[in-house]
Design an enzyme around this catalytic site. Structure first.
Site, PDB file in Angstrom:
ATOM      1  N   ASP A 175     -10.658   0.842  19.112  1.00 37.99           N
ATOM      2  CA  ASP A 175     -10.969  -0.581  19.304  1.00 37.99           C
ATOM      3  C   ASP A 175     -12.474  -0.816  19.343  1.00 37.99           C
ATOM      4  O   ASP A 175     -13.230   0.039  19.802  1.00 37.99           O
ATOM      5  CB  ASP A 175     -10.325  -1.049  20.626  1.00 37.99           C
ATOM      6  CG  ASP A 175     -10.319  -2.563  20.734  1.00 37.99           C
ATOM      7  OD1 ASP A 175     -10.504  -3.244  19.705  1.00 37.99           O
ATOM      8  OD2 ASP A 175     -10.127  -3.066  21.855  1.00 37.99           O
TER       9      ASP A 175
ATOM     10  N   ASN B 246      -1.647  -7.195  13.943  1.00 39.05           N
ATOM     11  CA  ASN B 246      -2.887  -7.253  13.162  1.00 39.05           C
ATOM     12  C   ASN B 246      -2.745  -7.993  11.835  1.00 39.05           C
ATOM     13  O   ASN B 246      -3.750  -8.366  11.214  1.00 39.05           O
ATOM     14  CB  ASN B 246      -3.448  -5.845  12.909  1.00 39.05           C
ATOM     15  CG  ASN B 246      -4.065  -5.197  14.133  1.00 39.05           C
ATOM     16  OD1 ASN B 246      -4.080  -3.977  14.277  1.00 39.05           O
ATOM     17  ND2 ASN B 246      -4.582  -6.000  15.052  1.00 39.05           N
TER      18      ASN B 246
HETATM   19  C1  FPP Z   1      -9.514  -2.605  16.323  1.00 35.00           C
HETATM   20  O1  FPP Z   1     -10.850  -3.077  16.404  1.00 35.00           O
HETATM   21  C2  FPP Z   1      -9.367  -1.855  15.072  1.00 35.00           C
HETATM   22  C3  FPP Z   1      -8.446  -2.130  14.114  1.00 35.00           C
HETATM   23  C4  FPP Z   1      -7.457  -3.207  14.191  1.00 35.00           C
HETATM   24  C5  FPP Z   1      -8.423  -1.342  12.874  1.00 35.00           C
HETATM   25  C6  FPP Z   1      -8.637   0.115  13.106  1.00 35.00           C
HETATM   26  C7  FPP Z   1      -8.794   0.758  11.814  1.00 35.00           C
HETATM   27  C8  FPP Z   1      -9.666   1.731  11.561  1.00 35.00           C
HETATM   28  C9  FPP Z   1     -10.548   2.371  12.557  1.00 35.00           C
HETATM   29  C10 FPP Z   1      -9.696   2.307  10.216  1.00 35.00           C
HETATM   30  C11 FPP Z   1      -8.666   3.376  10.211  1.00 35.00           C
HETATM   31  C12 FPP Z   1      -8.755   4.168   9.057  1.00 35.00           C
HETATM   32  C13 FPP Z   1      -8.057   5.281   8.910  1.00 35.00           C
HETATM   33  C14 FPP Z   1      -8.367   6.077   7.741  1.00 35.00           C
HETATM   34  C15 FPP Z   1      -7.002   5.721   9.850  1.00 35.00           C
HETATM   35  P1  FPP Z   1     -11.089  -4.633  16.337  1.00 35.00           P
HETATM   36  O2  FPP Z   1     -11.246  -5.030  14.918  1.00 35.00           O
HETATM   37  O3  FPP Z   1      -9.989  -5.342  17.055  1.00 35.00           O
HETATM   38  O4  FPP Z   1     -12.433  -4.772  17.095  1.00 35.00           O
HETATM   39  P2  FPP Z   1     -12.874  -5.985  18.032  1.00 35.00           P
HETATM   40  O5  FPP Z   1     -11.929  -5.987  19.207  1.00 35.00           O
HETATM   41  O6  FPP Z   1     -14.259  -5.630  18.404  1.00 35.00           O
HETATM   42  O7  FPP Z   1     -12.778  -7.228  17.216  1.00 35.00           O
END
Ligand code: FPP
Length: 239
Positions: free
Chosen positions: A27, A75
């Site tokens: 996250d 998501n």
């Molecule tokens: C949450 O951070 C993250 C996600 C919803 C996506 C996670 C995906 C990756 C790390 C890429 C994965 C890739 C592979 C190859 C497994 P957020 O976007 O909710 O962050 P925020 O809370 O700061 O908005």
């Protein structure tokens, strides 16, 4: 670096005990990007690199099971451009893994989550990664993609109803959810202190470790901090 690299390079860290099953909620990608005036997708891109590093370190540490929360059933509500960018990162990773299967290490990859909504191209790559690594006996890397803990339990109950059950017990649920073991430790960076529908059933007796560090900044040292803290926890499992 590929996910399946060989186990010859062991971790520089040493622990008396490590969790048998570690769960990681990746996250903070969006906030990391925003702080730098970059699009959210830039945060996911760096997040995917950090995933590779931390996944490899879990392998080096000899952790038996590690589950990464990569994309939740919620998501999909994000802008299409962001969802597409995350799916493209999964694809890159799977193509990279595919190129490496031949010289792969002994690690196994398993996807957990709903297939509906995921493109056929990605599903085929996911199936291929699972099939190619099915006989591997090293670390099992679970990737939670289009995953929701409530949905997992509801789907288990529906399977039991379809079998004609009118009364169920805990074993029935355990046997009909995804075959992910009980989780010992959940790591959540980015300052949030919630489960967000991750491994609801398997987390019944999980320890939790939170940190303010955003996932793209998460380092091996943060993993070690969590594991050092885990070593000190007195787990009683309700007893
Ligand atoms: C949450 O951070 C993250 C996600 C919803 C996506 C996670 C995906 C990756 C790390 C890429 C994965 C890739 C592979 C190859 C497994 P957020 O976007 O909710 O962050 P925020 O809370 O700061 O908005």
């Amino acid at each position: 670096m590929a996910l399946f690299s060989k186990k010859e390079k062991l971790s520089e860290a040493d622990f008396q005990i490590v969790p048998e099953h570690l769960g990681i909620i990746m996250d903070g990608n969006g906030r990391w990007a925003k702080k730098r005036g970059l699009p959210r997708t830039a945060g996911h891109k760096v997040g995917a690199e950090v995933f590779r590093t931390i996944c490899q370190e879990c392998v080096n540490l000899g952790i038996k099971y590690v589950t990464f929360y990569a994309f939740s059933t919620e998501n999909w509500k994000r802008p299409k451009s962001e969802v597409d960018a995350i799916m493209a990162l999964f694809k890159d990773y799977l193509l990279e893994a595919k190129r490496d299967f031949v010289k792969a290490g002994n690690n196994r990859i398993i996807f957990i989550g709903e297939r509906e909504g995921i493109s056929q191209e990605l599903l085929d790559l996911m199936d291929e990664a699972e099939a190619e690594t099915a006989s591997h006996t090293g670390t099992i890397v679970y990737l939670a993609v289009n995953y929701g803990g409530r949905q997992e339990i509801v789907s288990a109950v529906n399977k039991l109803i379809a079998q004609g059950k009118t009364e169920i017990d805990e074993n029935d649920i355990s046997e009909n959810i995804y075959t992910v073991p009980e989780c010992d430790l959940i790591i959540r960076p980015s300052g949030e202190q919630r489960l967000s529908n991750f491994l609801l059933w398997q987390a019944a007796y999980s320890e939790f470790w939170y940190s303010d560090v955003l996932w793209p900044d998460f380092k091996k040292e943060d993993l070690y901090s969590a594991l050092r803290e885990f070593e000190k926890r007195n787990r009683r499992f309700g007893g």
